[in-house]
Scaffold this motif. Structure first.
Motif, short mmCIF file in Angstrom:
data_model
loop_
_atom_site.label_atom_id
_atom_site.label_comp_id
_atom_site.label_asym_id
_atom_site.label_seq_id
_atom_site.Cartn_x
_atom_site.Cartn_y
_atom_site.Cartn_z
N GLY A 176 -24.45 -3.67 4.27
CA GLY A 176 -23.19 -4.16 4.79
C GLY A 176 -22.03 -3.22 4.51
O GLY A 176 -20.87 -3.58 4.70
N GLU A 177 -22.35 -1.99 4.05
CA GLU A 177 -21.30 -1.05 3.66
C GLU A 177 -21.33 0.20 4.55
O GLU A 177 -22.18 0.34 5.41
N CYS A 201 -23.90 5.69 0.46
CA CYS A 201 -23.31 4.38 0.74
C CYS A 201 -22.01 4.31 -0.05
O CYS A 201 -22.00 4.56 -1.25
N SER A 202 -20.91 3.99 0.63
CA SER A 202 -19.59 3.90 0.01
C SER A 202 -19.13 2.45 -0.01
O SER A 202 -19.26 1.74 0.99
N VAL A 203 -18.57 2.03 -1.14
CA VAL A 203 -18.13 0.65 -1.27
C VAL A 203 -16.84 0.59 -2.09
O VAL A 203 -16.73 1.28 -3.11
N LEU A 250 -28.55 -3.65 -5.23
CA LEU A 250 -29.05 -3.71 -3.84
C LEU A 250 -28.83 -2.38 -3.14
O LEU A 250 -29.71 -1.88 -2.43
N ILE A 251 -27.65 -1.79 -3.33
CA ILE A 251 -27.32 -0.52 -2.68
C ILE A 251 -28.28 0.58 -3.14
O ILE A 251 -28.80 1.35 -2.33
N LYS A 252 -28.52 0.66 -4.44
CA LYS A 252 -29.40 1.70 -4.97
C LYS A 252 -30.81 1.55 -4.42
O LYS A 252 -31.44 2.54 -4.01
N GLU A 253 -31.32 0.34 -4.42
CA GLU A 253 -32.67 0.11 -3.90
C GLU A 253 -32.74 0.44 -2.41
O GLU A 253 -33.73 1.02 -1.94
#
Length: 256
Positions: free
Chosen positions: A104-105, A223-225, A237-240
C-alpha cells in the motif's frame, strides 16, 4: 559520457553538446546565456551558436523572449524510448504492481549511475500522506536506501574509489562521512536490505533490496513510507514483501 573519433580522441563539439544537455537536465527551468556560460565555461560566441543549433533541432527550447534556454521535448522522447526498450523495466512491472498492492506504499525501481541513483519506475501510494518521486529523478546514492543497497554489492575499496571522503547532506540525518557509510555496508550485505532513515527526505523512511541479476548489482527496488504511518507490524510486512519481490525479480531477470 564521451564522444570519440576513429583515433580515440574526444570530439569537442559532441562532448560540449552532451555536457550542455546534462546541464539542462540537472538544472530544470529556463536559464540565460550568461548563466549557462558561467556553468559550463564555454566561450560565449560558440556557446550561443551551439544553443541555437540545439534549439533548431528541438533539444533545447527558449522562452517567449528568445533569450532564456531550457531542455527541449526531444530529450523526453529519448528518455521515454530508453525506458520503453529497457528489459529490466519491462520484466519488473508485474512485481512492482504486486509490491504496491501488498504494501500500500510507494514503490521505486532505480539504477546506479556513477555516484547517483536514477528512478526508472514508480508506483505511487494511494494514501493521502505519501511521497512523490518522478521517473528520471536523480539522487545521491549514499543518501538513499536504493543507493546503499547497490553500494553494498561492491567491495569496500570499490566504494572508497567511487565516493568522496565528505558526502553531500540531503537532510540533517544524511550520513556525510564516507567511512561511516562504509561501516554500514556489512550489515546491509548480511541482511540483504538497506534502510534510509530520513536521510534523503525528512519524515520519510525507505527500505530497499538490490536485484542480483548482475554482480555488482546495478538495479534495486524500494518501498517508501512516511514515518508517521510506520508501525513495527507494517515495517515487518514491507521487509517481507521486498524479499519476496527480490526473489520474483531474480527469476524475471535471470536471462538478462
Amino acid at each position: 559520457m564521451s564522444a570519440v573519433d576513429s583515433s580515440g580522441t574526444q570530439v569537442k563539439s559532441a562532448v560540449r553538446t552532451v555536457e550542455l544537455l546534462e546541464f539542462f537536465a540537472g538544472q530544470p527551468g529556463m536559464h540565460s546565456l550568461t548563466d549557462v556560460q558561467e556553468a559550463v565555461g564555454y566561450p560565449k560566441s560558440s556557446l550561443y551558436m551551439l544553443l541555437r543549433t540545439l534549439v533548431d533541432l528541438g533539444w533545447v527550447e527558449t522562452d517567449a523572449t528568445d533569450t532564456r534556454y531550457g531542455i527541449g521535448v526531444r530529450a523526453l522522447l529519448v528518455g521515454t524510448s530508453y525506458l520503453d526498450g529497457d528489459e529490466v523495466v519491462a520484466a519488473a512491472r508485474p512485481t512492482l504492481d504486486r509490491l504496491s498492492d501488498d504494501t500500500g506504499e510507494s514503490i521505486h525501481l532505480a539504477r546506479l549511475d556513477g555516484v547517483n541513483v536514477v528512478y526508472l519506475a514508480t508506483r505511487q501510494s494511494q494514501h493521502y500522506l505519501r511521497p512523490f518521486t518522478r521517473v528520471g529523478r536523480r539522487l545521491p546514492a549514499h543518501s538513499t536506501a536504493l543507493g546503499k543497497a547497490l553500494l553494498a554489492t561492491h567491495t569496500d575499496e570499490q566504494v572508497r574509489a567511487m565516493l568522496p571522503e565528505v558526502l553531500s547532506a540531503q537532510t540533517e540525518h544524511t550520513v556525510t562521512d564516507r567511512e561511516r557509510l562504509i561501516g554500514e555496508l556489512p550489515t546491509i550485505r548480511e541482511r540483504g536490505l538497506a534502510v534510509d532513515r530520513e536521510e534523503s527526505t525528512l519524515g520519510l523512511r525507505c527500505f530497499a533490496v538490490a536485484i542480483p541479476y548482475r554482480t555488482p548489482a546495478r538495479d534495486a527496488v524500494s518501498c517508501s513510507v512516511p514515518v508517521a504511518r510506520l508501525t513495527a507490524g507494517h515495517e515487518h510486512l514491507i521487509k517481507e514483501a521486498l524479499f519476496d519481490a527480490r526473489n520474483r525479480l531474480t527469476l524475471a531477470t535471470r536471462r538478462l
